[in-house]
Design a protein around this motif. Structure first.
Motif, PDB file in Angstrom:
ATOM      1  N   ARG A  59       0.837  -1.213   0.000  1.00 44.67           N
ATOM      2  CA  ARG A  59       0.000   0.000   0.000  1.00 44.67           C
ATOM      3  C   ARG A  59       0.868   1.257   0.000  1.00 44.67           C
ATOM      4  O   ARG A  59       0.512   2.252  -0.642  1.00 44.67           O
ATOM      5  CB  ARG A  59      -0.952  -0.001   1.211  1.00 44.67           C
ATOM      6  N   LYS A 152      -2.531   6.665   1.300  1.00 42.20           N
ATOM      7  CA  LYS A 152      -2.316   7.118   2.679  1.00 42.20           C
ATOM      8  C   LYS A 152      -1.282   8.241   2.651  1.00 42.20           C
ATOM      9  O   LYS A 152      -0.080   8.022   2.808  1.00 42.20           O
ATOM     10  CB  LYS A 152      -1.849   5.923   3.525  1.00 42.20           C
ATOM     11  N   TYR A 157      -4.323  13.843   6.517  1.00 43.85           N
ATOM     12  CA  TYR A 157      -4.548  13.723   7.957  1.00 43.85           C
ATOM     13  C   TYR A 157      -4.830  15.052   8.640  1.00 43.85           C
ATOM     14  O   TYR A 157      -5.158  15.089   9.827  1.00 43.85           O
ATOM     15  CB  TYR A 157      -3.411  12.908   8.597  1.00 43.85           C
ATOM     16  N   GLU A 186     -15.849   6.778   7.398  1.00 44.62           N
ATOM     17  CA  GLU A 186     -14.888   6.125   8.293  1.00 44.62           C
ATOM     18  C   GLU A 186     -14.540   7.055   9.438  1.00 44.62           C
ATOM     19  O   GLU A 186     -14.938   8.221   9.459  1.00 44.62           O
ATOM     20  CB  GLU A 186     -13.624   5.733   7.513  1.00 44.62           C
ATOM     21  N   GLY A 189      -9.025   7.583  11.657  1.00 44.23           N
ATOM     22  CA  GLY A 189      -7.922   6.645  11.423  1.00 44.23           C
ATOM     23  C   GLY A 189      -8.372   5.197  11.496  1.00 44.23           C
ATOM     24  O   GLY A 189      -7.599   4.321  11.883  1.00 44.23           O
ATOM     25  N   ASN A 191     -11.652   2.182   9.947  1.00 45.88           N
ATOM     26  CA  ASN A 191     -12.873   1.881   9.189  1.00 45.88           C
ATOM     27  C   ASN A 191     -13.986   1.459  10.156  1.00 45.88           C
ATOM     28  O   ASN A 191     -13.744   1.208  11.328  1.00 45.88           O
ATOM     29  CB  ASN A 191     -12.605   0.770   8.163  1.00 45.88           C
ATOM     30  N   GLY A 211      -8.772  -0.127   4.218  1.00 45.07           N
ATOM     31  CA  GLY A 211      -8.030  -0.571   5.398  1.00 45.07           C
ATOM     32  C   GLY A 211      -7.617  -2.035   5.279  1.00 45.07           C
ATOM     33  O   GLY A 211      -8.383  -2.873   4.792  1.00 45.07           O
ATOM     34  N   ILE A 212      -6.421  -2.308   5.750  1.00 43.28           N
ATOM     35  CA  ILE A 212      -5.928  -3.688   5.756  1.00 43.28           C
ATOM     36  C   ILE A 212      -6.672  -4.474   6.841  1.00 43.28           C
ATOM     37  O   ILE A 212      -6.997  -5.650   6.663  1.00 43.28           O
ATOM     38  CB  ILE A 212      -4.391  -3.680   5.928  1.00 43.28           C
ATOM     39  N   THR A 213      -7.012  -3.815   7.930  1.00 45.52           N
ATOM     40  CA  THR A 213      -7.804  -4.478   8.971  1.00 45.52           C
ATOM     41  C   THR A 213      -9.230  -4.721   8.472  1.00 45.52           C
ATOM     42  O   THR A 213      -9.817  -5.777   8.755  1.00 45.52           O
ATOM     43  CB  THR A 213      -7.842  -3.618  10.256  1.00 45.52           C
ATOM     44  N   THR A 249      -5.287  -0.763  12.093  1.00 41.98           N
ATOM     45  CA  THR A 249      -4.053  -1.356  12.615  1.00 41.98           C
ATOM     46  C   THR A 249      -3.757  -0.853  14.021  1.00 41.98           C
ATOM     47  O   THR A 249      -3.449  -1.642  14.919  1.00 41.98           O
ATOM     48  CB  THR A 249      -2.886  -1.007  11.674  1.00 41.98           C
TER      49      THR A 249
END
Ligand code: PMP
Length: 294
Positions: A59, A152, A157, A186, A189, A191, A211-213, A249
């Motif tokens: 990513r 990202k 941010y 979301e 920081g 989801n 998101g990877i999570t 994460t």
């Protein structure tokens, strides 16, 4: 985050964090033009393992490529050096932050060359473990027609900091941001997933960070035979949900107690979110090898 012994990785070398310096004419500092990752390492019964490290570096590369920040590094080498970074700092449970940043450049032209730094520190669950009081933020997520929301990028941010600061100033634990169509997007920081009548729902990709999570939760749903549907979710649907949780994460899996003044009716311990929370812990700690099934 660091002390006099802390070592960080900068462009292929390990250096003392205290001895590093940044250029005040940097394009990243002035314009937020940089890409980063947030990764976690867990002390498992086997060894310290960095969860989904390959996905995170993939990513990072994609974030850079989308905005034309040159990404010249070998990802296998970065993975190796990240493990080495943990060893050098004697970290087992850790949060890892790679950042690709741009050199001095006051123009608005993407640079020819970028640098990479990786640092790590010990960090507990970002939002704690108590269920959260959340408000719908007056700030929307960035419009996908204004930027690459799936990247990202540091500058994105600013929006996250505004939303979290606003939520905290009103006495909430965290914000929930909507997208430009006023659908649920979301957290600043993390989801979001909601539960309704025994099924899980999460906003579709397009207006959120992939998101990877979020992906891990979807994989866990498949393993655990929980129906998961990706779709647009309105605020009214969210407020009528049985339960909801954030995932990320840093955040891991954390239940949401209230949205504005609406309390979710399902007790957290009886929710699908609680099941996912347990499964996620087992997965990252390698107590159960779901990986063979996923
Ligand atoms: N959305 C946003 C805006 C984030 O910053 C994060 C944290 N990277 C997430 C979602 C969750 O992503 P991940 O699960 O990859 O950490």
């Amino acid at each position: 985050y660091y002390n006099s012994n802390t070592v960080i990785y900068v462009n292929g070398r390990f250096v003392k964090a205290e001895e590093t310096k940044t250029d005040l004419y940097g394009q990243s500092l002035h314009y937020g033009f940089a890409a980063f990752e947030g990764i976690r390492a867990y002390k498992t019964h086997n060894a310290t393992r960095i969860f989904k490290i390959k996905e995170h570096y993939d990513r990072l590369q994609r974030s850079c490529e989308l905005v034309n920040i040159p990404f010249i590094w070998d990802k296998n080498e970065l993975i190796k050096q990240t493990y080495r970074l943990l060893e050098l700092n004697n970290l087992k449970d850790a949060y890892i932050r790679p950042l690709v940043y741009c050199e001095p450049n006051m123009t608005l032209i993407a640079p020819q060359k970028a640098s990479i730094m990786i640092c790590a520190w010990e960090w507990g669950a970002y939002l704690g473990s108590k269920q959260l009081k959340v408000c719908v933020s007056p700030f929307q997520r960035p419009n996908p027609k204004s930027t690459f929301v799936e990247a990202k990028i540091s500058g994105h941010y600013v929006n996250s900091i505004l939303a979290t600061t606003d939520a905290k100033s009103k006495g909430f634990d965290e914000a929930l941001l909507l997208d430009m169509n006023e659908n649920v997007a979301e957290a600043p920081g993390a989801n979001i997933f909601i539960e309704k009548n025994g099924k899980l729902y999460t906003p579709s990709l397009g207006n959120i960070l992939a998101g990877i999570t979020r992906n891990t939760v979807i994989e866990l749903c498949h393993v655990l035979d929980i129906e998961i549907i990706e779709k647009n979710i309105s605020v009214a649907e969210l407020k009528k949900a049985d339960s909801a949780f954030f995932c990320g994460t840093a955040t891991e899996i954390i239940g949401i107690h209230t949205i504005d003044d609406v309390v979710f009716k399902q007790k957290w311990n009886d929710s699908i979110g609680a099941t996912i929370q347990r499964a996620y812990k087992n997965l990252v700690l390698e107590k159960v090898n779901y990986e063979v099934i996923i």
